[in-house]
Each structure stands twice: as structure tokens, then as C-alpha cells.
Write a protein that holds these residues in place. Structure first.
Motif, mmCIF file in Angstrom:
data_model
loop_
_atom_site.group_PDB
_atom_site.id
_atom_site.type_symbol
_atom_site.label_atom_id
_atom_site.label_comp_id
_atom_site.label_asym_id
_atom_site.label_seq_id
_atom_site.Cartn_x
_atom_site.Cartn_y
_atom_site.Cartn_z
ATOM 1 N N PRO A 84 37.892 35.579 41.527
ATOM 2 C CA PRO A 84 38.859 34.487 41.744
ATOM 3 C C PRO A 84 39.186 33.774 40.431
ATOM 4 O O PRO A 84 38.422 33.825 39.461
ATOM 5 C CB PRO A 84 38.105 33.549 42.703
ATOM 6 C CG PRO A 84 36.659 33.831 42.451
ATOM 7 C CD PRO A 84 36.580 35.296 42.129
ATOM 8 N N LEU A 85 40.316 33.105 40.430
ATOM 9 C CA LEU A 85 40.710 32.335 39.251
ATOM 10 C C LEU A 85 39.715 31.207 39.006
ATOM 11 O O LEU A 85 39.224 30.580 39.941
ATOM 12 C CB LEU A 85 42.106 31.746 39.449
ATOM 13 C CG LEU A 85 43.298 32.703 39.375
ATOM 14 C CD1 LEU A 85 44.574 31.950 39.700
ATOM 15 C CD2 LEU A 85 43.389 33.325 38.003
ATOM 16 N N SER A 86 39.408 30.983 37.752
ATOM 17 C CA SER A 86 38.531 29.880 37.385
ATOM 18 C C SER A 86 38.875 29.470 35.962
ATOM 19 O O SER A 86 39.490 30.230 35.206
ATOM 20 C CB SER A 86 37.060 30.297 37.463
ATOM 21 O OG SER A 86 36.749 31.253 36.461
ATOM 22 N N THR A 87 38.479 28.267 35.594
ATOM 23 C CA THR A 87 38.729 27.796 34.237
ATOM 24 C C THR A 87 38.021 28.669 33.221
ATOM 25 O O THR A 87 38.561 28.985 32.162
ATOM 26 C CB THR A 87 38.254 26.343 34.087
ATOM 27 O OG1 THR A 87 38.946 25.532 35.041
ATOM 28 C CG2 THR A 87 38.526 25.821 32.686
ATOM 29 N N GLU A 88 36.777 29.076 33.544
ATOM 30 C CA GLU A 88 36.006 29.911 32.626
ATOM 31 C C GLU A 88 36.687 31.260 32.415
ATOM 32 O O GLU A 88 36.736 31.773 31.292
ATOM 33 C CB GLU A 88 34.580 30.122 33.152
ATOM 34 C CG GLU A 88 33.707 28.883 33.118
ATOM 35 C CD GLU A 88 34.079 27.866 34.198
ATOM 36 O OE1 GLU A 88 34.723 28.272 35.193
ATOM 37 O OE2 GLU A 88 33.742 26.678 34.039
ATOM 38 N N ARG A 89 37.214 31.838 33.485
ATOM 39 C CA ARG A 89 37.897 33.131 33.380
ATOM 40 C C ARG A 89 39.164 32.989 32.543
ATOM 41 O O ARG A 89 39.484 33.853 31.714
ATOM 42 C CB ARG A 89 38.221 33.660 34.779
ATOM 43 C CG ARG A 89 38.775 35.087 34.812
ATOM 44 C CD ARG A 89 38.962 35.532 36.261
ATOM 45 N NE ARG A 89 39.466 36.899 36.342
ATOM 46 C CZ ARG A 89 38.715 37.981 36.260
ATOM 47 N NH1 ARG A 89 37.412 37.861 36.069
ATOM 48 N NH2 ARG A 89 39.240 39.186 36.350
ATOM 49 N N TRP A 90 39.891 31.902 32.747
ATOM 50 C CA TRP A 90 41.122 31.666 31.989
ATOM 51 C C TRP A 90 40.802 31.512 30.509
ATOM 52 O O TRP A 90 41.469 32.086 29.650
ATOM 53 C CB TRP A 90 41.803 30.412 32.531
ATOM 54 C CG TRP A 90 43.189 30.170 32.031
ATOM 55 C CD1 TRP A 90 44.362 30.543 32.626
ATOM 56 C CD2 TRP A 90 43.558 29.480 30.823
ATOM 57 N NE1 TRP A 90 45.440 30.131 31.874
ATOM 58 C CE2 TRP A 90 44.972 29.476 30.752
ATOM 59 C CE3 TRP A 90 42.839 28.868 29.798
ATOM 60 C CZ2 TRP A 90 45.667 28.882 29.713
ATOM 61 C CZ3 TRP A 90 43.522 28.282 28.744
ATOM 62 C CH2 TRP A 90 44.922 28.287 28.707
ATOM 63 N N ASP A 107 35.966 39.388 30.531
ATOM 64 C CA ASP A 107 35.802 38.292 31.491
ATOM 65 C C ASP A 107 34.356 37.850 31.680
ATOM 66 O O ASP A 107 34.027 37.211 32.675
ATOM 67 C CB ASP A 107 36.409 38.686 32.834
ATOM 68 C CG ASP A 107 35.779 39.948 33.429
ATOM 69 O OD1 ASP A 107 35.229 40.751 32.657
ATOM 70 O OD2 ASP A 107 35.855 40.127 34.659
ATOM 71 N N GLN A 231 30.526 25.385 30.290
ATOM 72 C CA GLN A 231 31.674 25.178 31.169
ATOM 73 C C GLN A 231 32.502 23.978 30.725
ATOM 74 O O GLN A 231 33.742 24.017 30.728
ATOM 75 C CB GLN A 231 31.190 24.992 32.604
ATOM 76 C CG GLN A 231 30.592 26.255 33.214
ATOM 77 C CD GLN A 231 29.840 25.988 34.496
ATOM 78 O OE1 GLN A 231 29.868 24.871 35.027
ATOM 79 N NE2 GLN A 231 29.158 26.998 35.005
ATOM 80 N N ARG A 235 36.391 24.193 29.465
ATOM 81 C CA ARG A 235 37.419 23.441 30.182
ATOM 82 C C ARG A 235 38.210 22.529 29.249
ATOM 83 O O ARG A 235 39.433 22.396 29.383
ATOM 84 C CB ARG A 235 36.763 22.609 31.294
ATOM 85 C CG ARG A 235 36.276 23.455 32.457
ATOM 86 C CD ARG A 235 35.349 22.674 33.347
ATOM 87 N NE ARG A 235 34.803 23.508 34.404
ATOM 88 C CZ ARG A 235 33.697 23.235 35.078
ATOM 89 N NH1 ARG A 235 33.023 22.133 34.788
ATOM 90 N NH2 ARG A 235 33.275 24.031 36.023
ATOM 91 N N LEU A 299 43.255 23.241 36.153
ATOM 92 C CA LEU A 299 41.939 23.245 35.519
ATOM 93 C C LEU A 299 41.122 22.069 36.040
ATOM 94 O O LEU A 299 41.656 20.979 36.232
ATOM 95 C CB LEU A 299 42.073 23.147 33.998
ATOM 96 C CG LEU A 299 42.904 24.248 33.323
ATOM 97 C CD1 LEU A 299 43.050 23.942 31.832
ATOM 98 C CD2 LEU A 299 42.261 25.609 33.520
ATOM 99 N N GLU A 300 39.839 22.313 36.244
ATOM 100 C CA GLU A 300 38.965 21.251 36.730
ATOM 101 C C GLU A 300 38.824 20.164 35.675
ATOM 102 O O GLU A 300 38.688 20.450 34.487
ATOM 103 C CB GLU A 300 37.591 21.848 37.053
ATOM 104 C CG GLU A 300 36.623 20.859 37.663
ATOM 105 C CD GLU A 300 35.312 21.520 38.032
ATOM 106 O OE1 GLU A 300 34.346 20.784 38.286
ATOM 107 O OE2 GLU A 300 35.265 22.761 38.042
#
Length: 314
Positions: A84-90, A107, A231, A235, A299-300
Motif C-alpha cells: 500500500p501507499l505510504s510516506t516511507e514508500r514514497w 522500496d 519515519q 516524512r 503525507l502523515e
């Protein structure tokens, strides 16, 4: 006695092959599995002489994998294609060229297989040898990005000269000479007409945020940063980049231009610069995260008390 010796040698060769195959993360070494099976069968049926052949072949193949596997051409690899999409993946996607250059999954933030390489590169590029020097390098680069003046990169496609251009001469001009192949790549990446002789890449210096991501991934890999610190740092960087650029295309242009300035232009030989080759893959391959992930994904938020780790006292 001879059977026992061959059995021991065969066992050692099989263990060595299994370790090398697992560590390489490539499919090719697993193709030697029949050799391991033949070794076991031949020893079991009392044919130690014949068993020596697959033992030698297995040992030679494992050694070759250690040498050749490390030189595998840059390859676009993803450990979890459907993650799934996540800030870390981005954020990891932003710095993907440096992982693709090593044929490693782009990734994965913490990659234990790269511990030795991170130590070597960090010390050579930033003088980073432990947590304290890592945090100092993060602070230094973050400060440089946020206190320096914005600069454009002017690429003369006719002469191959690329130079930085800061407003009102606030920064000393830097120049580099590009090879014909690099000029062709810049023309392709920016999408200018064949008749155009100059292209300008705005605010190119923000590509250096990639180095902050590399420091974060290396810090996580070497256990110098906790998962929460990693993280938070990723971010902050991701949020910063989303404000600076409008999309992956702008990042790709800045990354290409900034990387060339960082290396001072140079060789047109693709094999001599794996990151340059990886940049081309990420820009053109339909499976690239630069072509798949939404640039403006939410983004979180990072609260001040859980913000970026710093070497400076709070």
C-alpha cells in the motif's frame, strides 16, 4: 573414508551455495539446485568419485556468483510490488536511483545486506562513522538546503556546458561539461524541441534532498536511527519535496541536472556510472515508481515533538 571426505566437502559446498543464493537475492544461483541434489544422491548411492563433479561445479558457481552478482547491471526491483501507499514508500522512491544502480529493491528502507556498503560510502562522502556524525551530517545538509538561495541550472544543449545560475549573483557559478550522450539524455528528459539550444531547470538544488533520504535509509540499516526517527525524517523530507516540485517529472529533471553537476559531467559510458543508467530506467520504465506513485499523495503529519532527529540539543 573417501566417501566421508566427499560427503563433508559436498555438505560444505551445499551450505556455501545456499548462503550465497539467499544473500544474492537473484534467481540465477538457485538454478544450481540440481547440482546440490546430484551431490546428495551420488554420495548416498556410494559414488563419491562422480559426486566430486557436482561438488566442484557447485563451489565454482557459488564463487562466480559472489564476483559476478555484485556487478549485476542496474535493475528495477521491488520487494513488495503490491504494497500500500505510504510516506516511507514514497520517500524511498525519490532516492530509488541509488538502489536501482545496485540492482537492489528500491522500496526497502532498512537493507541489512547493504550495511558494509553504507559504512564505506557514508565515511567517504560525508565523514559519517556513527550515529553522532550521521545526525551532524543530516543537520548540515538540512541547513544548507533551507538557508541557501534558490538556483537554476542552465543547460546549453549546443555546447554541452551546464552552469548554475543564482539570483543576483548570490552564489558562485558552477559549471560542468557534458558528453554528447548526457546532452541527449537531458534533451529527452526535458522534452525540448530539437531546435532549442538551451533549457533551464528551476530550483535544481532541491534534488540534494535525495541525500537526506540516503542518510535516513543508511541510518536505519546500521541501527543508528530508530524506526520512529527514520519515519519522522522521511516524512519531513517528503513533505518538503512535495512543496518544492509539482511532480515526478520536475524531480527527474532536477535529479539529472543536479547529479551531473555533483559529478562534474564526465563519461558517456553507461557502464561507468550505474546511477546515471538507473536514472534512465526510472524515468522511462512503465513499472518505475516515478511513473506509478502519485506525487501529491497525502503525507502523515509530523508533530514537533516527533520531528526530525538532530545532533543539535533541543
Amino acid at each position: 573414508m573417501f566417501t566421508a571426505v566427499v560427503g563433508v566437502l559436498g555438505g560444505l559446498a551445499i551450505v556455501a551455495w545456499a548462503v550465497v543464493a539467499w544473500a544474492s537475492k537473484r534467481r540465477q544461483p538457485w538454478l544450481m539446485a540440481p547440482l546440490a541434489l546430484f551431490t546428495v544422491v551420488l554420495v548416498a548411492v556410494g559414488q563419491p568419485g562422480w559426486a566430486l563433479l557436482p561438488v566442484v561445479a557447485l563451489a565454482a558457481g557459488s564463487f562466480a556468483e559472489l564476483v559476478i552478482g555484485a556487478r549485476e547491471a542496474p535493475t528495477l526491483r521491488t520487494k513488495e510490488p503490491d504494497a500500500p501507499l505510504s510516506t516511507e514508500r514514497w520517500a524511498a522512491a525519490v532516492a530509488a536511483p541509488f538502489r536501482v544502480a545496485l540492482a537492489e529493491p528500491w522500496d526497502v528502507v532498512a537493507r541489512p545486506q547493504l550495511r558494509r556498503r553504507y559504512r564505506k560510502v557514508f565515511e567517504a562522502e560525508w565523514g559519517v562513522v556513527d550515529r553522532e556524525t550521521l545526525l551532524a551530517a543530516v543537520d548540515r545538509l538540512w541547513e544548507e538546503l533551507h538557508t541557501g538561495h534558490s538556483a537554476d541550472l542552465v543547460v546549453d544543449l549546443r555546447t554541452g556546458v551546464v552552469r548554475s545560475r543564482a539570483p543576483e549573483g548570490r552564489r558562485e557559478e558552477e559549471t560542468a561539461l557534458l558528453s554528447p550522450g548526457q546532452v541527449a539524455r537531458m534533451r529527452e528528459i526535458t522534452g525540448v524541441d530539437e531546435s532549442d539550444e538551451t533549457v533551464v531547470i528551476g530550483a535544481y538544488q532541491w534534488w540534494k534532498s535525495v541525500h537526506l533520504i540516503r542518510l535516513a535509509c543508511g541510518g536505519a540499516t546500521l541501527d543508528w536511527l530508530s524506526p520512529v526517527e527514520t519515519q519522522s525524517l522521511l516524512r519531513r523530507i517528503a513533505s518538503d519535496l512535495q512543496r518544492r516540485y509539482a511532480g515526478w517529472q520536475q524531480l527527474a529533471e532536477a535529479f539529472h541536472g543536479g547529479y551531473l553537476m555533483w559529478h562534474g559531467g564526465g563519461s558517456d559510458d553507461a557502464d561507468s556510472d550505474r546511477v546515471w543508467t538507473a536514472l534512465g530506467l526510472l524515468t522511462t520504465d512503465p513499472a518505475s515508481p516515478w511513473n506509478l506513485l502519485p506525487w501529491d499523495m497525502p503525507l502523515e503529519r509530523v508533530t514537533p515533538e516527533h520531528g526530525m532527529p538532530s545532533a543539535q540539543p533541543h
